[in-house]
Scaffold this motif. Structure first.
Motif, PDB file in Angstrom:
ATOM      1  N   SER A   1      31.642  42.255  38.653  1.00 57.29           N
ATOM      2  CA  SER A   1      32.204  43.227  37.711  1.00 57.29           C
ATOM      3  C   SER A   1      33.699  43.024  37.561  1.00 57.29           C
ATOM      4  CB  SER A   1      31.909  44.650  38.191  1.00 57.29           C
ATOM      5  OG  SER A   1      30.525  44.916  38.189  1.00 57.29           O
TER       6      SER A   1
ATOM      7  N   ALA B   1      31.606  50.176  32.279  1.00 50.56           N
ATOM      8  CA  ALA B   1      32.719  49.420  31.682  1.00 50.56           C
ATOM      9  C   ALA B   1      32.444  47.927  31.734  1.00 50.56           C
ATOM     10  CB  ALA B   1      34.019  49.755  32.411  1.00 50.56           C
TER      11      ALA B   1
ATOM     12  N   ARG C   1      35.753  41.947  34.091  1.00 43.91           N
ATOM     13  CA  ARG C   1      36.920  42.671  33.576  1.00 43.91           C
ATOM     14  C   ARG C   1      38.103  41.725  33.353  1.00 43.91           C
ATOM     15  NH1 ARG C   1      34.757  46.978  36.694  1.00 43.91           N
ATOM     16  NH2 ARG C   1      35.753  46.270  38.621  1.00 43.91           N
TER      17      ARG C   1
ATOM     18  N   ARG D   1      29.722  46.867  29.201  1.00 45.77           N
ATOM     19  CA  ARG D   1      30.198  46.772  27.817  1.00 45.77           C
ATOM     20  C   ARG D   1      31.101  45.563  27.625  1.00 45.77           C
ATOM     21  NH1 ARG D   1      29.628  52.431  28.659  1.00 45.77           N
ATOM     22  NH2 ARG D   1      28.217  53.304  27.077  1.00 45.77           N
ATOM     23  N   GLN D   2      31.895  45.248  28.638  1.00 47.91           N
ATOM     24  CA  GLN D   2      32.745  44.052  28.536  1.00 47.91           C
ATOM     25  C   GLN D   2      31.910  42.781  28.541  1.00 47.91           C
ATOM     26  OE1 GLN D   2      35.211  45.068  31.880  1.00 47.91           O
ATOM     27  NE2 GLN D   2      36.885  45.809  30.596  1.00 47.91           N
TER      28      GLN D   2
ATOM     29  N   ASP E   1      27.629  49.803  36.269  1.00 48.18           N
ATOM     30  CA  ASP E   1      29.069  49.819  35.997  1.00 48.18           C
ATOM     31  C   ASP E   1      29.218  49.769  34.476  1.00 48.18           C
ATOM     32  OD1 ASP E   1      31.748  49.239  35.532  1.00 48.18           O
ATOM     33  OD2 ASP E   1      31.934  47.981  37.324  1.00 48.18           O
TER      34      ASP E   1
END
Length: 226
Positions: A16, A99, A20, A102-103, A97
């Motif tokens: 993750s 975020a 990011r 979506r990333q 997770d």
């Protein structure tokens, strides 16, 4: 009942963090060495853990595939429920997770090489389901059932994930469970002995007593085929 998700370890948190970093810096502009540094790993440790920059993006899928395969190979649930539970647990892992999920979606949407890799991952899920189904299906099941249901399970999972990513579903695991139960119900005659028994028909034949045996058998056969 304890679900498959509760029994398995969580996927590596470092994947993750790497996603990011890729989203912030840009996929093409980021090297594997950049990712290793961002994660606080040596170059050799990074390559040993992930293999490549592409592998970082799909690390959760690799983990989910291994856990799905293990779950289907050891569960005592009936086949329809095992398929629903196993597939829903894959989605639970991928959205744990939000975020990072979506990333990852944005990265794949804008990176052709990652979209190609996603197709390979899709086929790997289908193979896991197909292998399980060929063991679980009832004798006499048509050859097309296992690959058709395997592909449909992946399609329903992916459609639900996309709906969640685009804000059309607030609770992705709940939505996919509902949809999967509707899907497997269409195939239950080949997966559940009780469903197969319930679909047996009683045929009442009325025929001319003066008819020949061949004519009577032909009439019965025609009704069975209708």
């Amino acid at each position: 009942m304890v679900s498959a998700a509760a029994r398995r370890p969580s996927a590596p948190d470092s994947s993750s963090a790497a996603i990011r970093h890729l989203a912030e810096r840009g996929y093409d502009a980021t090297t594997a060495e950049d990712l290793a540094e961002a994660l606080g790993l040596s170059r050799s440790t990074f390559f040993r853990r992930f293999g490549s920059k592409d592998d970082v993006v799909f690390a959760d899928h690799d983990h989910a595939l291994a856990q799905l395969d293990g779950f289907l190979g050891s569960t005592s649930l009936a086949a329809p429920e095992a398929l629903v539970e196993g597939t829903a647990d894959v989605l639970r892992l991928l959205v744990r997770d939000p975020a990072a999920a979506r990333q990852r979606f944005e990265l794949m949407r804008h990176t052709p090489a990652l979209r190609d890799r996603e197709l390979v991952i899709t086929h790997r899920y289908e193979r896991v389901f197909d292998r399980y189904l060929r063991e679980a299906q009832l004798p006499g099941t048509p050859e097309w059932v296992a690959p058709a249901l395997a592909a449909s399970l992946v399609s329903v999972h992916n459609a639900t994930l996309r709906d969640w990513l685009r804000g059309r579903e607030a609770d992705a695991p709940r939505a996919v469970t509902r949809r999967l139960r509707q899907l497997v119900a269409l195939y239950e005659r080949w997966l559940s002995p009780s469903a197969a028994e319930g679909r047996r028909r009683v045929l009442v034949a009325v025929y001319d007593a003066e008819g020949s045996p061949e004519a009577v058998l032909g009439a019965v056969a025609a009704q069975l085929e209708s």
